[in-house]
Design an enzyme around this catalytic site. Sequence first.
Site, PDB file in Angstrom:
ATOM      1  N   CYS A 157      14.216 -18.203 -38.911  1.00 32.57           N
ATOM      2  CA  CYS A 157      13.638 -16.868 -38.685  1.00 32.57           C
ATOM      3  C   CYS A 157      12.510 -16.896 -37.662  1.00 32.57           C
ATOM      4  O   CYS A 157      11.688 -17.811 -37.646  1.00 32.57           O
ATOM      5  CB  CYS A 157      13.125 -16.297 -39.999  1.00 32.57           C
ATOM      6  SG  CYS A 157      12.467 -14.618 -39.833  1.00 32.57           S
TER       7      CYS A 157
ATOM      8  N   GLU B 182      29.080   6.043 -41.695  1.00 33.45           N
ATOM      9  CA  GLU B 182      27.889   5.925 -42.548  1.00 33.45           C
ATOM     10  C   GLU B 182      28.166   6.462 -43.950  1.00 33.45           C
ATOM     11  O   GLU B 182      27.673   5.932 -44.941  1.00 33.45           O
ATOM     12  CB  GLU B 182      26.698   6.642 -41.910  1.00 33.45           C
ATOM     13  CG  GLU B 182      26.232   6.030 -40.592  1.00 33.45           C
ATOM     14  CD  GLU B 182      25.886   4.551 -40.704  1.00 33.45           C
ATOM     15  OE1 GLU B 182      25.488   4.113 -41.797  1.00 33.45           O
ATOM     16  OE2 GLU B 182      26.029   3.837 -39.701  1.00 33.45           O
TER      17      GLU B 182
ATOM     18  N   CYS C  68      17.571 -12.296 -43.190  1.00 30.64           N
ATOM     19  CA  CYS C  68      16.665 -11.947 -44.278  1.00 30.64           C
ATOM     20  C   CYS C  68      17.431 -11.294 -45.424  1.00 30.64           C
ATOM     21  O   CYS C  68      17.083 -10.228 -45.913  1.00 30.64           O
ATOM     22  CB  CYS C  68      15.561 -11.021 -43.756  1.00 30.64           C
ATOM     23  SG  CYS C  68      14.115 -10.917 -44.828  1.00 30.64           S
TER      24      CYS C  68
ATOM     25  N   CYS D 106      14.795 -18.664 -43.974  1.00 32.42           N
ATOM     26  CA  CYS D 106      13.485 -18.695 -43.313  1.00 32.42           C
ATOM     27  C   CYS D 106      13.414 -19.776 -42.233  1.00 32.42           C
ATOM     28  O   CYS D 106      12.657 -19.644 -41.269  1.00 32.42           O
ATOM     29  CB  CYS D 106      12.373 -18.883 -44.342  1.00 32.42           C
ATOM     30  SG  CYS D 106      12.308 -17.562 -45.585  1.00 32.42           S
TER      31      CYS D 106
END
Length: 209
Positions: A195, A40, A186, A192
């Site tokens: 989605c 991370e 996204c 879209c």
Amino acid sequence: MLSEAERRFRTNLLEWWQENRREYPWRESNRTLYEVFVAEFFLTQTPADNVAAVYPRFLERFPTLDSISEANENELVEVIEPLGFQNMRSAALKQIASTHDHLPAEPELLMELPRVGRYVANATLCFARGDQLPILDRNVERVYSRVFRDAWPETEADQLSYTERLVPGDARAYNLALLDFGAIVCGPDPLCGACFANEYCVYFQSLQE
DNA sequence: AAAACGGGGCG
DNA sequence: CGCCCAGTTTT
């Protein structure tokens, strides 16, 4: 209290993720707090594929905080170099290793370490230990600001409170799913058509005018 | 040339 | 909190 759309999104996201999850070395089970932290720490402002290329080599050479405190900083810089920010990053890791023999397991304490902010702290503890913490980076913000556009707050502090309500018991799966969804569907140029959220996503609805 | 990015630091 | 900075990649 969650809205109908929020509940549906959460459920749909986890279902989607079962078929669409990305695999990375730092996501393997039994990774230690240190190993997840290293990932991370490097993943901020650095593409995951670049981190994946360096990650095994880094852990082999620096398997513990102690190995970092004993190494000379030039060698640390060399290993980190392909990722960029090598000077800032090695200085921070050196400082962390010189003052800690183990990483604290609380977000507020992790955030006291140099170059560790809210994102790295929460991501590390959630992904390493399953802690029920929200993660919020620009990808997550982009997703929420589309799907829940009218309810999504302006300031970072309010956004963090908003996301906190949404994180379910299996926080690890949910947060990983959120990151993968933001990367695969996204993204900046959203897909879209593929989605699951079209029935309630405010952004998609606004496209249908 | 300009925007994007998570963290640091200031008033 | 709001604003700007440093360092780096992407557009």
